[in-house]
Scaffold this motif. Structure first.
Motif, short mmCIF file in Angstrom:
data_model
loop_
_atom_site.label_atom_id
_atom_site.label_comp_id
_atom_site.label_asym_id
_atom_site.label_seq_id
_atom_site.Cartn_x
_atom_site.Cartn_y
_atom_site.Cartn_z
N SER A 1 3.95 -5.10 -1.01
CA SER A 1 3.57 -5.06 -2.43
C SER A 1 2.24 -5.75 -2.72
O SER A 1 1.81 -5.79 -3.86
N ALA A 2 1.59 -6.27 -1.69
CA ALA A 2 0.28 -6.93 -1.87
C ALA A 2 -0.77 -6.09 -1.15
O ALA A 2 -0.47 -5.09 -0.52
N GLY A 3 -1.99 -6.54 -1.22
CA GLY A 3 -3.05 -5.86 -0.49
C GLY A 3 -2.94 -6.16 1.00
O GLY A 3 -2.54 -7.25 1.39
N TYR A 4 -3.27 -5.19 1.83
CA TYR A 4 -3.22 -5.37 3.27
C TYR A 4 -4.15 -4.37 3.93
O TYR A 4 -4.54 -3.36 3.33
N THR A 5 -4.49 -4.64 5.17
CA THR A 5 -5.35 -3.73 5.93
C THR A 5 -4.47 -2.87 6.84
O THR A 5 -3.32 -3.22 7.12
N ARG A 6 -5.02 -1.78 7.28
CA ARG A 6 -4.30 -0.91 8.23
C ARG A 6 -4.00 -1.69 9.51
O ARG A 6 -2.94 -1.52 10.12
N GLN A 7 -4.93 -2.56 9.91
CA GLN A 7 -4.73 -3.36 11.12
C GLN A 7 -3.54 -4.32 10.94
O GLN A 7 -2.74 -4.48 11.85
N ALA A 8 -3.42 -4.95 9.78
CA ALA A 8 -2.29 -5.85 9.53
C ALA A 8 -0.98 -5.06 9.53
O ALA A 8 0.03 -5.53 10.09
N MET A 9 -0.99 -3.87 8.95
CA MET A 9 0.21 -3.03 8.93
C MET A 9 0.63 -2.69 10.37
O MET A 9 1.80 -2.82 10.73
N ARG A 10 -0.30 -2.27 11.19
CA ARG A 10 0.01 -1.93 12.59
C ARG A 10 0.52 -3.15 13.35
O ARG A 10 1.49 -3.05 14.10
N SER A 11 -0.11 -4.29 13.14
CA SER A 11 0.29 -5.51 13.84
C SER A 11 1.71 -5.92 13.46
O SER A 11 2.52 -6.29 14.32
N ARG A 12 2.03 -5.89 12.19
CA ARG A 12 3.36 -6.28 11.72
C ARG A 12 4.43 -5.31 12.20
O ARG A 12 5.53 -5.72 12.58
N CYS A 13 4.13 -4.02 12.17
CA CYS A 13 5.08 -3.03 12.66
C CYS A 13 5.27 -3.17 14.17
O CYS A 13 6.39 -3.07 14.68
N ASN A 14 4.19 -3.41 14.88
CA ASN A 14 4.28 -3.61 16.33
C ASN A 14 5.15 -4.81 16.67
O ASN A 14 5.94 -4.77 17.62
N PHE A 15 5.04 -5.88 15.90
CA PHE A 15 5.87 -7.06 16.13
C PHE A 15 7.35 -6.69 16.03
O PHE A 15 8.17 -7.11 16.85
#
Length: 165
Positions: free
Chosen positions: A50-64
């Motif tokens: 629900s906040a701002g995020y980058t595509r890189q942060a999204m990939r990193s969090r999903c990968n975790f």
């Protein structure tokens, strides 16, 4: 009952035997949610933030989350508990990442409610193919009251189950 960690893990079994796997993350006091849709033909990782995020942060969090599930399956279920687990790690190659397009919060404290609401909306929509109460900032008080009511009833039901007269 009196469940040990081992009993709980055996009962839950291999996460990949479930249609939906839900994960939550918290970074710098911000909550986000990840759904792993494991239904045949629907396999994907859905990211709700629900906040701002980058595509890189999204990939990193999903990968975790994917690495956590792979590690749990091998280290806990197979090696520690001796359960028979197929060697089938999940990755972005077999589970593409999809942006869940969460509503955006306008304050610094509603992210947890957004995370819960997004998960609820996904699960109810996947089961009934219907939309439910939208997850948006203007409805946060209603969502909070509804979750509080549900938790109260759940706690009351559990208490009654353990109180034998």
């Amino acid at each position: 009952g009196n469940f040990t960690t081992q009993k709980c893990a055996r009962i839950a079994g291999d996460p990949l035997n479930h249609d939906v796997i839900v994960g939550f993350g918290n970074e710098s006091n911000h909550w986000y949610a990840i759904v792993i849709d494991n239904r045949p033909g629907m396999r994907k990782v859905i990211y709700y933030d629900s906040a701002g995020y980058t595509r890189q942060a999204m990939r990193s969090r999903c990968n975790f989350q994917l690495m956590f599930i792979n590690d749990f399956r091998i280290r806990c279920l197979r090696e520690y508990l001796g359960m028979t687990i197929e060697e089938s790690p999940i990755s972005f190659a077999t589970y593409p990442i999809v942006d869940g397009k969460s509503g955006k919060q306008s304050n610094a404290y509603d992210c947890g409610v957004f995370a819960l609401g997004n998960i609820e909306q996904f699960i109810v929509g996947a089961i009934t193919n219907q939309n439910i109460l939208p997850v948006k900032q203007t409805l946060m008080k209603l969502h909070r009251a509804r979750y509080l009511y549900q938790l109260y009833n759940f706690a009351r039901d559990i208490g009654q189950a353990f109180c034998v007269l």
